[in-house]
Write an enzyme that holds these catalytic residues in place. Sequence first.
Site, PDB file in Angstrom:
ATOM      1  N   SER A 187       0.831  -1.211   0.000  1.00  0.00           N
ATOM      2  CA  SER A 187       0.000   0.000   0.000  1.00  0.00           C
ATOM      3  C   SER A 187       0.859   1.253   0.000  1.00  0.00           C
ATOM      4  O   SER A 187       0.379   2.352  -0.325  1.00  0.00           O
ATOM      5  CB  SER A 187      -0.934   0.012   1.216  1.00  0.00           C
ATOM      6  OG  SER A 187      -0.201   0.230   2.417  1.00  0.00           O
ATOM      7  N   GLY A 222       2.155   0.355   8.443  1.00  0.00           N
ATOM      8  CA  GLY A 222       2.996   1.515   8.196  1.00  0.00           C
ATOM      9  C   GLY A 222       3.353   1.788   6.751  1.00  0.00           C
ATOM     10  O   GLY A 222       4.322   2.500   6.467  1.00  0.00           O
ATOM     11  N   GLY A 223       2.573   1.256   5.803  1.00  0.00           N
ATOM     12  CA  GLY A 223       2.880   1.473   4.388  1.00  0.00           C
ATOM     13  C   GLY A 223       2.907   2.937   4.002  1.00  0.00           C
ATOM     14  O   GLY A 223       3.805   3.384   3.275  1.00  0.00           O
ATOM     15  N   ASP A 239      -3.355   3.905  15.151  1.00  0.00           N
ATOM     16  CA  ASP A 239      -3.942   2.606  14.801  1.00  0.00           C
ATOM     17  C   ASP A 239      -3.865   1.691  16.026  1.00  0.00           C
ATOM     18  O   ASP A 239      -2.868   1.702  16.755  1.00  0.00           O
ATOM     19  CB  ASP A 239      -3.184   1.958  13.638  1.00  0.00           C
ATOM     20  CG  ASP A 239      -4.017   0.902  12.923  1.00  0.00           C
ATOM     21  OD1 ASP A 239      -4.440  -0.061  13.583  1.00  0.00           O
ATOM     22  OD2 ASP A 239      -4.238   1.041  11.712  1.00  0.00           O
ATOM     23  N   ASP A 259      -8.476   5.109  18.211  1.00  0.00           N
ATOM     24  CA  ASP A 259      -9.404   5.098  17.083  1.00  0.00           C
ATOM     25  C   ASP A 259      -9.084   6.273  16.156  1.00  0.00           C
ATOM     26  O   ASP A 259      -9.125   7.431  16.571  1.00  0.00           O
ATOM     27  CB  ASP A 259     -10.842   5.200  17.612  1.00  0.00           C
ATOM     28  CG  ASP A 259     -11.889   5.115  16.508  1.00  0.00           C
ATOM     29  OD1 ASP A 259     -11.515   5.161  15.311  1.00  0.00           O
ATOM     30  OD2 ASP A 259     -13.081   5.009  16.828  1.00  0.00           O
ATOM     31  N   ASP A 276      -5.805   5.699   4.958  1.00  0.00           N
ATOM     32  CA  ASP A 276      -6.174   4.606   4.051  1.00  0.00           C
ATOM     33  C   ASP A 276      -6.911   3.532   4.857  1.00  0.00           C
ATOM     34  O   ASP A 276      -6.494   2.381   4.914  1.00  0.00           O
ATOM     35  CB  ASP A 276      -4.925   4.021   3.385  1.00  0.00           C
ATOM     36  CG  ASP A 276      -5.265   2.980   2.310  1.00  0.00           C
ATOM     37  OD1 ASP A 276      -6.364   3.078   1.732  1.00  0.00           O
ATOM     38  OD2 ASP A 276      -4.437   2.086   2.060  1.00  0.00           O
ATOM     39  N   LYS A 305     -13.166   3.943  -0.322  1.00  0.00           N
ATOM     40  CA  LYS A 305     -13.497   2.624  -0.857  1.00  0.00           C
ATOM     41  C   LYS A 305     -14.865   2.709  -1.546  1.00  0.00           C
ATOM     42  O   LYS A 305     -15.817   3.269  -0.993  1.00  0.00           O
ATOM     43  CB  LYS A 305     -13.535   1.579   0.261  1.00  0.00           C
ATOM     44  CG  LYS A 305     -12.348   1.632   1.214  1.00  0.00           C
ATOM     45  CD  LYS A 305     -11.010   1.430   0.516  1.00  0.00           C
ATOM     46  CE  LYS A 305      -9.847   1.559   1.503  1.00  0.00           C
ATOM     47  NZ  LYS A 305      -8.534   1.408   0.870  1.00  0.00           N
TER      48      LYS A 305
END
Length: 363
Positions: A187, A222-223, A239, A259, A276, A305
């Site tokens: 990602s 962590g992308g 996260d 959150d 993302d 999405k």
Amino acid sequence: MKHLLIYCRPGFEKEAAAEIQDRAGQFGCPGFARTKDDSGFVIYECFQPDDADLMARKLWFRELIFARQMLVVYAEIKDLPLEDRITPLLEAADGMELCGDIRVETPDTNDGKELSRFCRKFTVPMRQALRGKGLLTRNESDSKPVLHLFFMASNHAILGYSYTFNNSPFHMGIPRLRFPADAPSRSSLKLEEAFHVFVPRYEWDLRLTSGLRAVDLGAAPGGWTYQLVARGMMVTAIDNGPMNQALMDTGQVKHYREDGFTWRPARKNTYWLVCDMVEKPARVVATMADWLVNEDCQEAMFNLKLPMKKRYGEAVHNLQQLKDKLAELGGFQVQAKQLYHDREEITVHVYQPRKVAKLQPKE
């Protein structure tokens, strides 16, 4: 010129067709779209003979969500003799405006990938032949249109052109990126591609540089954080899941197991907000708008999405909701694209040009 050729992600032909039909109608250039499932392109036929060229010049490509490239069709050539494709292509190009570059391309499909090696080899002799006929400048020129040869099969091609001020600068509309071996997930390429598409390269030293602070919502593993750290930024990663240890070892990342939809920074010193998260688009839009309206960040990049059905309608609806929420402050620019590394989603970029101007060094 009556036809536009739109490149798109295979499987999203209906979305690209609905968008160009909608936008062309709003622009006053009615017509109809022709599609073939999983072909990776759409043909839009205008009712008026010069409307395709008009749209190629004035319907802003950057505002199209599902289009990877947009060009005017000059000729379609079928039954090309395999022993000599150049001669009939030169004949078809007769009368074209002088172009400054050539791109020999294919659809982004399995069949297209099989043709890509031929296209690379064919580019040099075709370029030389075009220059010999006075159809291409001796040196590449950004001030002239780009000539496109779009091979749908080894004996079937579309000849067209795009304008450098209103097209994708990338071959096939796809930035060529290499996956970093130490990135935590693939990602990571989504955010890198987004930077190439949405942020002008000449502003990278201002907007994508060390000294800036960023927040990554839904960061694990962590992308996207990787891309920010690689550019020297200090990142707050939000996260409940674990982060890649190598990223944490850089000393540039603070990780909070909270959150992403409710966490907010204590100080207003965040420049980039990226996100993302797999969530309903409406919820993501509401969160991004809240950050931007409250000036908790200056620039945002995030993914929405899309559902399996009515994807174009859903994209337009959520982008309009975002624009409505940002209207109270004004001055925001919103762009959205389905990038090459996106799948069932689109990437959205929001910023205020006046805020970017403040980053300019004082003389």
